[in-house]
Design an enzyme around this catalytic site. Structure first.
Site, mmCIF file in Angstrom:
data_model
loop_
_atom_site.group_PDB
_atom_site.id
_atom_site.type_symbol
_atom_site.label_atom_id
_atom_site.label_comp_id
_atom_site.label_asym_id
_atom_site.label_seq_id
_atom_site.Cartn_x
_atom_site.Cartn_y
_atom_site.Cartn_z
ATOM 1 N N HIS A 128 0.840 -1.182 0.098
ATOM 2 C CA HIS A 128 -0.152 0.291 -0.407
ATOM 3 C C HIS A 128 1.086 1.360 -0.318
ATOM 4 C CE1 HIS A 128 -2.845 2.902 1.688
ATOM 5 N NE2 HIS A 128 -3.286 2.593 1.586
ATOM 6 N N ASP A 154 3.315 -5.132 8.306
ATOM 7 C CA ASP A 154 1.605 -4.491 8.299
ATOM 8 C C ASP A 154 0.559 -5.263 8.000
ATOM 9 O OD1 ASP A 154 -0.331 -3.201 6.610
ATOM 10 O OD2 ASP A 154 0.676 -2.372 5.185
ATOM 11 N N GLN A 184 -4.399 -5.323 7.400
ATOM 12 C CA GLN A 184 -5.268 -5.617 5.918
ATOM 13 C C GLN A 184 -5.094 -7.667 6.294
ATOM 14 O OE1 GLN A 184 -7.511 -5.242 3.901
ATOM 15 N NE2 GLN A 184 -6.476 -3.111 4.179
ATOM 16 N N LYS A 234 -10.303 -1.171 10.503
ATOM 17 C CA LYS A 234 -10.167 -2.337 9.262
ATOM 18 C C LYS A 234 -10.997 -3.701 10.236
ATOM 19 C CE LYS A 234 -8.127 -0.011 5.822
ATOM 20 N NZ LYS A 234 -7.357 -0.139 4.961
ATOM 21 N N CYS A 245 -4.786 2.569 -4.067
ATOM 22 C CA CYS A 245 -3.483 3.003 -2.717
ATOM 23 C C CYS A 245 -2.440 2.163 -3.168
ATOM 24 C CB CYS A 245 -3.729 3.632 -1.649
ATOM 25 S SG CYS A 245 -4.584 4.972 -1.242
#
Length: 543
Positions: A264, A341, A344, A367, A505
């Protein structure tokens, strides 16, 4: 162990290290059930005997992001063969970019799309859709039925354009369960106060709730202590904090940061800013045709100058679940720390930062069924102690004079000013909600649902799925011949189906596939097989 009434799916008992979580062999078996007809043979056929992917690897590239030579195509940095590209770092304002564009007007198109990797539509499987055979009461996910879970989310009772809302924009933000909404209301009705140092009852209540939420976050992701958890606004702020506080002070010209092509923008631009200020360069892990990272190429990127790795656990546009355990292990063998990260991943698969041996891990509350404006950064204790304060102000200090300031130890030294206290408390409630259901069970259900969605979408003539890795979560990105992504998105909205369209993104990975945007339905624990069936019917109706 859970029971999911999906036709033709054998039971998964979960014999791995985490009770209820399928073993690698069982997940592979499930994946092959869903994908073998659609893509022509079991996906495990793409693996070599040593477990490495056998697809041809794109050459590794090295970047000081910014200045582009006349013959270089930034749309796909992996065109060409064998050569390593290097760029002077330059992060431009819109005005500066416009001026640069005027100066280079008339040159060759810099964004000529590369050849797409998927030349035809997947073959039809002819298998029956499970959504037409089983109701939501018959699907059990951990401690609840799917119907009970859906009833926990008030917004799912909404109608949009005279249709029941089908929320498939979970990659952008999830909806909130009543437990989270109620906890946030209770905080403001009974506990609202600034935290720490207050001499009154509400300050004590608020502090207890806030620090209790920090402990909940630590427990949820397997951190050894709540002192490893820094509350931030979200993933983006967490990455910027690590980039500026820990990594930047350790960089000198020629040092290297490794990212992946799947990232991202929030895990690209902060590192470009750091590289621009320090003279460091960025190297990029390539992907194979399915969208999975190529580990053999990744290991080749390391040199004596490599200082940091930052990589996503799940791609926000392809849904690829990356092999972060191996990524971390390889980096640590070279003495290099790693940030993961988890924006997600954390809502979809179990995460244990201690088992992964992650140095940093970051995610966003919105999220994972919590409010916006709150997230968490995990860091190993010794690394947080080494990192410099990110912001200065109240709460992060122990003592201040005009001659010098002594700041508090982590995590407080990174939490200057008044934080989003109520939202942090609600984040804790969201994690408690998921833990009450069971993350291994949620992961298994979503794995099956994503596989079902891939198979059913793959039957549609003219639809091309983007991102087909064996290990995949949530995202069902696609393009449809003859229709723009906006046309598809608007038509789906007219049918009550919320998806996201655009570049998400994640322009580098989309341009690698020769695309500027895709339609991206993303699934979550409250989505149903019937939701997938409705999506498929609506897409067919466009024709």
């Amino acid at each position: 162990m859970i029971t999911t009434d999906f036709a033709g799916i054998p039971a998964v008992t979960g014999t791995g290290d985490v009770p209820g979580l399928p073993t690698e062999a069982e997940l592979t078996r499930l994946a092959n059930l869903f994908f073998e007809d659609t893509y022509g043979g079991a996906l495990t056929d793409t693996l070599a005997s040593d477990g490495s992917l056998t697809k041809a690897a794109a050459s590794a590239r090295q970047y000081c992001p910014g200045v582009i030579s006349a013959n270089e195509n930034p749309a796909d940095p992996f065109t060409g063969a064998g050569e390593v590209k290097s760029y002077s770092p330059s992060v431009l304002s819109a005005r500066e970019a416009e001026e640069q564009s005027r100066q280079t007007a008339g040159s060759a198109d810099q964004y000529a799309p590369s050849t797409g990797l998927y030349g035809g539509t997947p073959e039809k499987t002819g298998k029956a859709g499970v959504g037409d055979q089983y109701g939501n009461d018959g699907i059990i996910i951990g401690s609840k039925s799917l119907e009970q879970i859906r009833q926990d989310f008030p917004i799912l009772q909404e109608k949009v354009n005279s249709h029941p809302l089908i929320w498939m924009d979970n990659g952008a933000t999830t909806q909130r369960p009543k437990a989270v909404i109620d906890r946030l209301s209770y905080y403001y009705e009974h506990e609202n106060s600034n935290v720490h140092r207050g001499a009154h009852t509400l300050a004590a209540r608020s502090t207890d709730a806030y620090e209790g939420a920090r402990q909940t976050v630590a427990d949820f992701i397997g951190a050894p202590s709540k002192d490893n958890i820094v509350f931030v606004r979200g993933t983006t702020e967490g990455i910027n904090l690590v980039a500026q506080s820990f990594v930047r002070p350790r960089l000198k010209p020629g040092d290297e940061i490794i990212l992946s092509l799947l990232e991202h923008h929030a895990n690209i631009v902060p590192w470009q800013l750091v590289a621009q200020k320090t003279g460091a360069v960025i190297k990029v892990i390539p992907v194979d045709e399915s969208g999975q990272l190529i580990l053999s190429e990744y290991e080749k990127l390391f040199s004596k100058n490599t200082r940091f790795v930052s990589v996503t656990q799940v791609s926000n546009v392809l849904g690829t679940i990356t092999p972060v355990a191996e990524i971390i292990s390889i980096a640590h063998a070279h003495g290099v720390p790693v940030l993961v990260d988890g924006a997600q991943s954390v809502a979809h698969i179990p995460v244990n930062v201690s088992a992964l041996d992650a140095d940093f891990f970051v995610f966003s509350g919105h999220k994972i069924y919590a409010p916006t404006g709150i997230g968490a950064l995990y860091g190993k204790k010794e690394l947080l102690e080494e990192a410099e304060p990110y912001h200065g102000g109240g709460n992060m200090i122990a003592d201040v004079t005009f001659e010098r300031t002594i700041y508090n130890p982590a995590p407080n030294k990174f939490e200057a000013g008044t934080g989003s206290i109520g939202d942090a408390v609600a984040l804790g409630a969201a994690l408690d909600y998921l833990s009450g259901i069971g993350m291994p069970e949620i992961a298994r259900y979503e794995h099956e649902l994503v596989g079902y969605g891939m198979r059913e979408l793959g039957k549609i003539d003219g639809l091309t799925l983007i991102g087909t890795a064996t290990e995949k979560s949530s995202a069902l990105s696609f393009v449809l011949d003859g229709y723009s992504i906006d046309q598809v998105g608007q038509y789906l909205d007219s049918q009550g189906i919320a998806v996201r369209t655009g570049h998400h993104c994640a322009q580098p990975i989309l341009r690698h596939y020769g695309l500027e945007g895709v339609v991206r339905p993303t699934l979550a624990l409250y989505n149903t097989p019937q939701d997938v069936d409705a999506l498929v019917r609506a897409i067919k109706t466009i024709h």
